[in-house]
Design a protein around this motif. Sequence first.
Motif, PDB file in Angstrom:
ATOM      1  N   SER A 347      51.497  32.698  51.792  1.00  0.00           N
ATOM      2  CA  SER A 347      52.506  33.524  50.940  1.00  0.00           C
ATOM      3  C   SER A 347      52.202  35.021  51.371  1.00  0.00           C
ATOM      4  N   THR A 348      53.077  35.898  51.497  1.00  0.00           N
ATOM      5  CA  THR A 348      52.799  37.297  51.460  1.00  0.00           C
ATOM      6  C   THR A 348      53.502  38.065  50.411  1.00  0.00           C
ATOM      7  N   ILE A 349      54.146  37.388  49.530  1.00  0.00           N
ATOM      8  CA  ILE A 349      54.774  37.963  48.516  1.00  0.00           C
ATOM      9  C   ILE A 349      53.970  38.639  47.458  1.00  0.00           C
ATOM     10  N   LEU A 350      54.129  39.736  47.070  1.00  0.00           N
ATOM     11  CA  LEU A 350      53.319  40.620  45.918  1.00  0.00           C
ATOM     12  C   LEU A 350      54.341  40.716  44.596  1.00  0.00           C
ATOM     13  N   ALA A 351      53.823  40.086  43.739  1.00  0.00           N
ATOM     14  CA  ALA A 351      54.669  40.185  42.322  1.00  0.00           C
ATOM     15  C   ALA A 351      54.341  41.311  41.466  1.00  0.00           C
ATOM     16  N   PRO A 352      55.110  41.742  40.764  1.00  0.00           N
ATOM     17  CA  PRO A 352      54.863  42.877  39.739  1.00  0.00           C
ATOM     18  C   PRO A 352      53.563  42.298  38.715  1.00  0.00           C
ATOM     19  N   GLY A 353      52.603  42.988  38.594  1.00  0.00           N
ATOM     20  CA  GLY A 353      51.713  42.778  37.837  1.00  0.00           C
ATOM     21  C   GLY A 353      50.467  42.191  38.579  1.00  0.00           C
ATOM     22  N   GLU A 354      50.717  42.041  39.828  1.00  0.00           N
ATOM     23  CA  GLU A 354      49.674  41.562  40.690  1.00  0.00           C
ATOM     24  C   GLU A 354      49.053  42.907  41.811  1.00  0.00           C
ATOM     25  N   LYS A 355      47.877  42.567  42.168  1.00  0.00           N
ATOM     26  CA  LYS A 355      47.415  43.714  42.987  1.00  0.00           C
ATOM     27  C   LYS A 355      47.119  43.030  44.485  1.00  0.00           C
ATOM     28  N   TYR A 356      47.638  43.744  45.467  1.00  0.00           N
ATOM     29  CA  TYR A 356      47.232  43.286  46.804  1.00  0.00           C
ATOM     30  C   TYR A 356      46.031  43.891  47.418  1.00  0.00           C
ATOM     31  N   GLU A 357      44.992  43.121  47.780  1.00  0.00           N
ATOM     32  CA  GLU A 357      43.628  43.538  48.266  1.00  0.00           C
ATOM     33  C   GLU A 357      43.425  42.891  49.333  1.00  0.00           C
ATOM     34  N   SER A 358      43.020  43.778  50.415  1.00  0.00           N
ATOM     35  CA  SER A 358      42.671  43.290  51.919  1.00  0.00           C
ATOM     36  C   SER A 358      41.441  44.234  52.427  1.00  0.00           C
ATOM     37  N   GLN A 359      40.498  43.471  52.946  1.00  0.00           N
ATOM     38  CA  GLN A 359      39.409  44.346  53.599  1.00  0.00           C
ATOM     39  C   GLN A 359      39.194  43.784  54.978  1.00  0.00           C
ATOM     40  N   THR A 360      39.015  44.681  55.888  1.00  0.00           N
ATOM     41  CA  THR A 360      38.745  44.586  57.173  1.00  0.00           C
ATOM     42  C   THR A 360      37.577  45.444  57.750  1.00  0.00           C
ATOM     43  N   VAL A 361      36.380  44.855  58.254  1.00  0.00           N
ATOM     44  CA  VAL A 361      35.363  45.575  58.626  1.00  0.00           C
ATOM     45  C   VAL A 361      35.169  45.600  60.202  1.00  0.00           C
ATOM     46  N   PHE A 362      35.141  46.772  60.916  1.00  0.00           N
ATOM     47  CA  PHE A 362      34.945  47.165  62.337  1.00  0.00           C
ATOM     48  C   PHE A 362      33.533  47.367  62.472  1.00  0.00           C
TER      49      PHE A 362
END
Length: 367
Positions: A347-362
């Motif tokens: 799922s890509t759905i972000l709901a209120p109260g949640e936090k989207y966090e993602s990291q990529t390292v080059f």
Amino acid sequence: MTKLLTLTFTAIFMTVPASTGVTAEEAATSTRLHTLKNSNGMEVTVTNYGAIITSMLTADRDGNLADVALGHRTAAEYIAASEKPYFGAVVGRFGNRIAEGTFTLDGETYTLATNNGDNHLHGGNVGFDKVIWDVKSASDQSIHLTYVAKDMEEGYPGNLSVSVTYTLTDENQLVVDYAATTDKATPVNLTQHTYFNLAGEGNGTVLDHEVMLNADRFTPVDSGLIPTGELRSVKDTPFDFTSPKSIGRDIETENEQLALGKGYDHNWVLNKGVSATELTLAAVVYDPATGRVLTVSTTEPGVQFYTGNFLTGTLTGKSGKTYSHRGGFCLETQHFPDSPNQPDFPSTILAPGEKYESQTVFAFSAR
């Protein structure tokens, strides 16, 4: 150090129509460049227009520095280019494609721009690549940028507060951290769209680059490059990069999926479990000519491997050289394309109260 774009950049920006997402006033007063530098001489330059990485200086096996990121010479070219390759940009609110520009969420159907044939691509007509981001903090080795996408901007629900932080380490790693919150449920899928040529931007094709992708499966597509929903094994297909091979080895093979993408332009399912969020190896790319190595790790479940199939040789890069067909490759770490319409995808759905966090390292090295 942070500095205004050159006078040429600023003057041309002032003529840009507001329909691009940038007003004349914003262009004249708010656009900046910031260069990150580490102790090894590596440099990464970022502009707050689109959170774009405009250049990346890295060393080859002999210690010679070259810019390995494709990009335009002036700010105006980022806006006005007839081709829209998204050089170096952060794309969103939803990176990649959404079928027919529509999705249903909580019983309501949302309609988005169809800016890629019949489909929606990279956030729409004025995605995150075409807006001015706020620079919240900057240092010699880090820059933190934010943007607030308003409710129904480009058709998406919710006021979405987004941030991206670029950090250049002394281990020659460019760490990209994304975060977002919303006041209404909404799809979020952010990615970085730098095109790389490890021989140096404008130095021919990338067909001799050797690639390993940590993925046993990929998501095949239809004629609009929308995933069919299948997670297909790469075994015994041109999509098998589980062992290193050159980009050019199989790219001209007679294969329906290669024909649809005009080469590689597909999402690979990383070997981590589709719901796992740990930092995982995604790809290793090696240029035999210079010895440069790019290693990509990510918390995302997938990576879009794209081989510059739509570059036509009409764009001139920063060094004055044209960007040839397949003159760069992208490794867009991501959730899978069309996820809002594919219930079996993560799922890509972000709901209120949640936090989207993602990291990529080059991570860059040489051998």
